[in-house]
Design a protein around this motif. Structure first.
Motif, short mmCIF file in Angstrom:
data_model
loop_
_atom_site.label_atom_id
_atom_site.label_comp_id
_atom_site.label_asym_id
_atom_site.label_seq_id
_atom_site.Cartn_x
_atom_site.Cartn_y
_atom_site.Cartn_z
N GLN A 1 -2.68 15.00 -4.65
CA GLN A 1 -3.90 14.54 -3.97
C GLN A 1 -4.07 13.03 -4.07
O GLN A 1 -4.47 12.37 -3.12
N GLN B 1 -1.66 11.38 -1.74
CA GLN B 1 -2.13 11.49 -0.36
C GLN B 1 -3.26 10.51 -0.07
O GLN B 1 -3.28 9.84 0.97
N GLN B 2 -4.20 10.40 -1.01
CA GLN B 2 -5.29 9.43 -0.84
C GLN B 2 -4.77 8.00 -0.78
O GLN B 2 -5.25 7.17 -0.03
N TRP B 3 -3.74 7.74 -1.65
CA TRP B 3 -3.18 6.38 -1.65
C TRP B 3 -2.53 6.05 -0.33
O TRP B 3 -2.66 4.94 0.18
N LYS B 4 -1.82 7.01 0.27
CA LYS B 4 -1.18 6.79 1.56
C LYS B 4 -2.25 6.50 2.64
O LYS B 4 -2.08 5.60 3.47
N GLU B 5 -3.29 7.31 2.58
CA GLU B 5 -4.35 7.10 3.57
C GLU B 5 -4.98 5.72 3.42
O GLU B 5 -5.25 5.02 4.39
N LEU B 6 -5.22 5.34 2.15
CA LEU B 6 -5.79 4.01 1.92
C LEU B 6 -4.84 2.92 2.37
O LEU B 6 -5.26 1.89 2.93
N LYS B 7 -3.56 3.11 2.17
CA LYS B 7 -2.57 2.11 2.55
C LYS B 7 -2.52 1.95 4.07
O LYS B 7 -2.46 0.84 4.60
N VAL B 8 -2.56 3.13 4.76
CA VAL B 8 -2.54 3.06 6.22
C VAL B 8 -3.77 2.34 6.75
O VAL B 8 -3.71 1.49 7.64
N GLY B 9 -4.97 2.68 6.17
CA GLY B 9 -6.20 2.00 6.61
C GLY B 9 -6.17 0.52 6.33
O GLY B 9 -6.62 -0.30 7.14
N GLN C 1 -3.94 -1.20 8.83
CA GLN C 1 -4.59 -1.32 10.14
C GLN C 1 -5.61 -2.46 10.13
O GLN C 1 -5.72 -3.22 11.09
#
Length: 380
Positions: A88, A91-99, A102
């Motif tokens: 988890q 996954q959160q780190w990836k989402e933060l990285k993508v945001g 961007q």
């Protein structure tokens, strides 16, 4: 003034918005290029990521220690839970990285537009400053002109006020002179009226005196005793008649009232003066005529008063003869003693009123003397 204030406020806001920039865009690109800024942001993000993983490890160790103290240790369950948490967290780190990536791209794409807008804002601010400076210069010039105009107007106002004060002082002096002249005129008018009233009084007196002199020159039996400004004393002496060979003179006083009317006062209680006429001549003639008609009767009454207790009532033409036993009332007819007679009108004795027809002197046409001598012999 309101537009100038809004312009100053807008310049202040532009200065605050551009304050973070410090140097110009050329200096910023020369000192801190976009690549350096990006590398700094990436390095900062890595450090944050490493700190986040360390915090997760610390959290896991703390939870493990808590579970070990409170419940028996289950290695399989614990490892599965740890793996799930790690998944988890990744996954959160990836989402933060993508945001984050961007947002970095959006910032890099917006930097040129922001720089262009900043340059445009600086240009507009410069133009606004120049317009504001021009406006201030014009305003100062307008204020100077307005101040000069106010000073000129104030000076003119002061001159007008001074002139007005001078005119008011002159008008007050003229009013005082006019008032003094008006008072003097009123005083002179009062004196003139007083003198006119005095002259009118003297004219009336002269006219009365002239009329009296003319009247006395034409009349006989009138003797002037005394004369003053308001009254005249005179004596009337009728012509001798066979019945009254020696008539008594009648003393009269003529007075003038304030309204110019004539009043007559008789010095004899036996003669009631008639109503005076409007003029002096008519009044004297009326008095002379009235007294000439009454002179024989009054002369006889005056002679009888020395012998008998009688009371003459001139208004009613009645003579009362007073005796201890009775009161006799005689009526004297007009024209007596020539044309009229005397008759007994009433008798009031001690036993009551009597019949006046029961008493009469023996003479056919008795006079007052005959009646009184006859009644004095009676005792009722």
């Amino acid at each position: 003034m309101a537009a100038a204030g809004e312009a100053r406020e807008l310049l202040a806001r532009l200065d605050e918005a551009l304050a973070f920039e410090g140097p110009t865009r050329e200096e910023l690109e020369a000192e801190l290029p976009a690549k350096v800024l990006v590398e700094h942001a990436v390095d900062t993000r890595k450090k944050q990521k490493w700190m986040c993983s360390q915090l997760h490890v610390v959290k896991f160790l703390l939870e493990f220690l808590d579970q070990r103290d409170s419940a028996p240790f289950d290695q399989k369950t614990t490892e599965a839970a740890v793996r799930n948490e790690m998944v988890q967290a990744k996954q959160q780190w990836k989402e933060l990285k993508v945001g984050y990536q961007q947002r970095v791209e959006a910032i890099e794409g917006a930097v040129p537009d922001v720089l262009a807008q900043l340059e445009k804002g600086q240009h507009l601010a410069q133009r606004l400053k120049e317009a504001l400076a021009q406006y201030e210069a014009q305003r100062h010039e307008a204020e100077k002109k307005a101040r000069d105009a106010r000073e000129r107007r104030q000076k003119e106002q002061e001159q007008l006020e001074e002139r007005q004060r001078q005119l008011e002082a002159q008008a007050a002096e003229l009013r005082s002179r006019v008032e003094a002249q008006r008072q003097e005129l009123h005083r002179l008018q009062g004196e003139l009226q007083s003198q006119e009233s005095v002259a009118s009084g003297w004219r009336e007196k002269v006219e009365r005196s002239s009329a009296l002199c003319q009247l006395l020159e034409t009349l006989q039996g009138v003797r002037l005793v005394s004369a003053s400004a308001d009254e005249i004393d005179m004596e009337l002496t009728p012509d001798p008649q066979p019945t009254t060979p020696d008539p008594q003179p009648l003393r009269l006083t003529l007075c003038w009232a304030e309204d110019g009317s004539i009043r007559v006062r008789s010095h004899s209680p036996l003669f009631p003066p008639p109503v005076p006429c409007a003029d002096l001549r008519g009044t004297v003639l009326e008095l002379q005529h009235s007294y000439s008609q009454l002179a024989p009767l009054l002369t006889e009454i005056q002679a009888l008063q020395t012998r008998f207790p009688i009371d003459w009532q001139p208004q009613e033409r009645r003579l009362r003869f007073l005796q201890p036993s009775a009161v006799w009332t005689l009526a004297v007819e007009p024209g007596y003693p020539v044309g009229g007679g005397v008759r007994l009108l009433a008798v009031q004795g001690q036993r009551g009123p009597g019949d006046p027809v029961a008493w009469k002197p023996p003479q056919e046409t008795p006079s007052l003397r005959d009646w009184l001598e006859y009644l004095s012999t009676l005792d009722i």
